[in-house]
Design a protein around this motif. Structure first.
Motif, PDB file in Angstrom:
ATOM      1  N   ASP A 256       0.878  -1.181   0.000  1.00 17.35           N
ATOM      2  CA  ASP A 256       0.000   0.000   0.000  1.00 17.35           C
ATOM      3  C   ASP A 256       0.913   1.227   0.000  1.00 17.35           C
ATOM      4  N   VAL A 257       0.922   1.979  -1.103  1.00 18.04           N
ATOM      5  CA  VAL A 257       1.841   3.108  -1.251  1.00 18.04           C
ATOM      6  C   VAL A 257       1.229   4.437  -0.820  1.00 18.04           C
ATOM      7  N   THR A 258       0.061   4.404  -0.215  1.00 17.47           N
ATOM      8  CA  THR A 258      -0.648   5.625   0.154  1.00 17.47           C
ATOM      9  C   THR A 258       0.203   6.564   1.008  1.00 17.47           C
ATOM     10  N   ASN A 259       0.909   6.030   1.997  1.00 14.74           N
ATOM     11  CA  ASN A 259       1.703   6.855   2.917  1.00 14.74           C
ATOM     12  C   ASN A 259       3.192   6.555   2.801  1.00 14.74           C
ATOM     13  N   LEU A 260       3.639   6.298   1.593  1.00 15.78           N
ATOM     14  CA  LEU A 260       5.014   5.892   1.359  1.00 15.78           C
ATOM     15  C   LEU A 260       5.736   6.936   0.513  1.00 15.78           C
ATOM     16  N   THR A 261       6.941   7.289   0.918  1.00 19.31           N
ATOM     17  CA  THR A 261       7.763   8.249   0.179  1.00 19.31           C
ATOM     18  C   THR A 261       9.079   7.581  -0.196  1.00 19.31           C
ATOM     19  N   VAL A 262       9.578   7.898  -1.388  1.00 19.86           N
ATOM     20  CA  VAL A 262      10.836   7.336  -1.867  1.00 19.86           C
ATOM     21  C   VAL A 262      11.832   8.472  -2.072  1.00 19.86           C
ATOM     22  N   ARG A 263      13.024   8.298  -1.533  1.00 23.46           N
ATOM     23  CA  ARG A 263      14.125   9.242  -1.748  1.00 23.46           C
ATOM     24  C   ARG A 263      15.309   8.445  -2.281  1.00 23.46           C
ATOM     25  N   ALA A 264      16.065   9.046  -3.198  1.00 24.08           N
ATOM     26  CA  ALA A 264      17.252   8.389  -3.737  1.00 24.08           C
ATOM     27  C   ALA A 264      18.410   9.375  -3.764  1.00 24.08           C
ATOM     28  N   ARG A 265      19.587   8.859  -3.462  1.00 24.20           N
ATOM     29  CA  ARG A 265      20.799   9.670  -3.540  1.00 24.20           C
ATOM     30  C   ARG A 265      21.957   8.732  -3.875  1.00 24.20           C
ATOM     31  N   ASN A 266      22.503   8.943  -5.055  1.00 23.03           N
ATOM     32  CA  ASN A 266      23.661   8.169  -5.514  1.00 23.03           C
ATOM     33  C   ASN A 266      23.411   6.660  -5.463  1.00 23.03           C
ATOM     34  N   GLY A 267      22.223   6.237  -5.835  1.00 18.65           N
ATOM     35  CA  GLY A 267      21.901   4.821  -5.879  1.00 18.65           C
ATOM     36  C   GLY A 267      21.385   4.233  -4.574  1.00 18.65           C
ATOM     37  N   VAL A 268      21.412   5.024  -3.515  1.00 17.25           N
ATOM     38  CA  VAL A 268      20.893   4.565  -2.225  1.00 17.25           C
ATOM     39  C   VAL A 268      19.456   5.054  -2.099  1.00 17.25           C
ATOM     40  N   VAL A 269      18.524   4.129  -1.980  1.00 15.99           N
ATOM     41  CA  VAL A 269      17.102   4.454  -1.905  1.00 15.99           C
ATOM     42  C   VAL A 269      16.656   4.368  -0.450  1.00 15.99           C
ATOM     43  N   THR A 270      15.916   5.373  -0.011  1.00 15.14           N
ATOM     44  CA  THR A 270      15.350   5.378   1.329  1.00 15.14           C
ATOM     45  C   THR A 270      13.834   5.356   1.204  1.00 15.14           C
ATOM     46  N   LEU A 271      13.218   4.410   1.903  1.00 15.07           N
ATOM     47  CA  LEU A 271      11.767   4.292   1.942  1.00 15.07           C
ATOM     48  C   LEU A 271      11.295   4.887   3.262  1.00 15.07           C
ATOM     49  N   LEU A 272      10.405   5.859   3.173  1.00 15.72           N
ATOM     50  CA  LEU A 272       9.891   6.556   4.351  1.00 15.72           C
ATOM     51  C   LEU A 272       8.379   6.454   4.391  1.00 15.72           C
ATOM     52  N   GLY A 273       7.816   6.588   5.576  1.00 14.56           N
ATOM     53  CA  GLY A 273       6.370   6.603   5.722  1.00 14.56           C
ATOM     54  C   GLY A 273       5.883   5.389   6.486  1.00 14.56           C
ATOM     55  N   SER A 274       4.632   5.016   6.206  1.00 18.82           N
ATOM     56  CA  SER A 274       4.041   3.900   6.934  1.00 18.82           C
ATOM     57  C   SER A 274       3.218   3.028   6.001  1.00 18.82           C
ATOM     58  N   VAL A 275       3.104   1.769   6.395  1.00 22.45           N
ATOM     59  CA  VAL A 275       2.272   0.783   5.706  1.00 22.45           C
ATOM     60  C   VAL A 275       1.441   0.070   6.765  1.00 22.45           C
TER      61      VAL A 275
ATOM     62  N   GLN B 218       3.303  -5.483   8.563  1.00 23.24           N
ATOM     63  CA  GLN B 218       4.745  -5.756   8.543  1.00 23.24           C
ATOM     64  C   GLN B 218       5.182  -6.386   7.222  1.00 23.24           C
ATOM     65  N   GLY B 219       4.380  -7.256   6.676  1.00 21.45           N
ATOM     66  CA  GLY B 219       4.735  -7.899   5.410  1.00 21.45           C
ATOM     67  C   GLY B 219       4.964  -6.897   4.291  1.00 21.45           C
ATOM     68  N   GLN B 220       4.267  -5.774   4.350  1.00 18.17           N
ATOM     69  CA  GLN B 220       4.425  -4.740   3.326  1.00 18.17           C
ATOM     70  C   GLN B 220       5.769  -4.021   3.454  1.00 18.17           C
ATOM     71  N   VAL B 221       6.296  -3.950   4.657  1.00 18.14           N
ATOM     72  CA  VAL B 221       7.616  -3.337   4.863  1.00 18.14           C
ATOM     73  C   VAL B 221       8.650  -4.134   4.075  1.00 18.14           C
ATOM     74  N   ASP B 222       8.606  -5.455   4.246  1.00 22.87           N
ATOM     75  CA  ASP B 222       9.548  -6.336   3.559  1.00 22.87           C
ATOM     76  C   ASP B 222       9.317  -6.353   2.049  1.00 22.87           C
ATOM     77  N   ALA B 223       8.055  -6.379   1.629  1.00 24.92           N
ATOM     78  CA  ALA B 223       7.726  -6.392   0.198  1.00 24.92           C
ATOM     79  C   ALA B 223       8.200  -5.107  -0.482  1.00 24.92           C
ATOM     80  N   ALA B 224       8.054  -3.992   0.198  1.00 25.79           N
ATOM     81  CA  ALA B 224       8.495  -2.715  -0.363  1.00 25.79           C
ATOM     82  C   ALA B 224      10.006  -2.703  -0.551  1.00 25.79           C
ATOM     83  N   ALA B 225      10.728  -3.193   0.429  1.00 23.94           N
ATOM     84  CA  ALA B 225      12.189  -3.247   0.330  1.00 23.94           C
ATOM     85  C   ALA B 225      12.622  -4.149  -0.821  1.00 23.94           C
ATOM     86  N   GLN B 226      11.960  -5.289  -0.979  1.00 30.82           N
ATOM     87  CA  GLN B 226      12.304  -6.205  -2.071  1.00 30.82           C
ATOM     88  C   GLN B 226      12.012  -5.583  -3.430  1.00 30.82           C
TER      89      GLN B 226
END
Length: 119
Positions: free
Chosen positions: A67-86, A89-97
């Protein structure tokens, strides 16, 4: 030392520094590539980061497990940061994958939190 002498010394220092600065100053040619290259490189890096953010958001949006409703993506030099909430718990892992699976992603900082959706 009185104020007049101090002022004279200060004035001599200022004049000397100004003369040295003028002596050392060199005109930069109009086609000097050092500042332009640095600005161009920084601009290219920002563009690459933006494109990577967009690609990861698109991948996350296609992933039905996230669920990407409250999810933000930031990238810097190939490093991606996922911020927000889902919501789960399974969605945390799925988003990272999903993020890690995108071309150009070197690593993922997963800062997602689990926050249940209010009904």
């Amino acid at each position: 030392m009185n104020a007049t002498m101090a002022f004279k010394k200060f004035a001599i220092i200022v004049v000397t520094m100004t003369a040295l600065a003028a002596f050392n100053a060199q005109a930069q040619p109009a086609d000097s590539s050092v500042p332009v290259a640095a600005a161009s490189s920084a601009k290219a890096a920002r563009k690459a980061d933006h494109m990577l953010e967009k690609a990861v958001r698109k991948a996350l949006g296609k992933d039905k497990a996230v669920d990407v409703t409250n999810l933000t993506v930031r990238a810097r030099n190939g490093v991606v940061t996922l911020l927000g909430s889902v919501p789960e718990q399974g969605q945390v892992d799925a988003a990272a994958q999903a993020a890690q699976g995108e071309a150009g992603v070197l690593s993922v900082n997963n800062a997602l939190t689990v926050k249940a959706v209010a009904h």
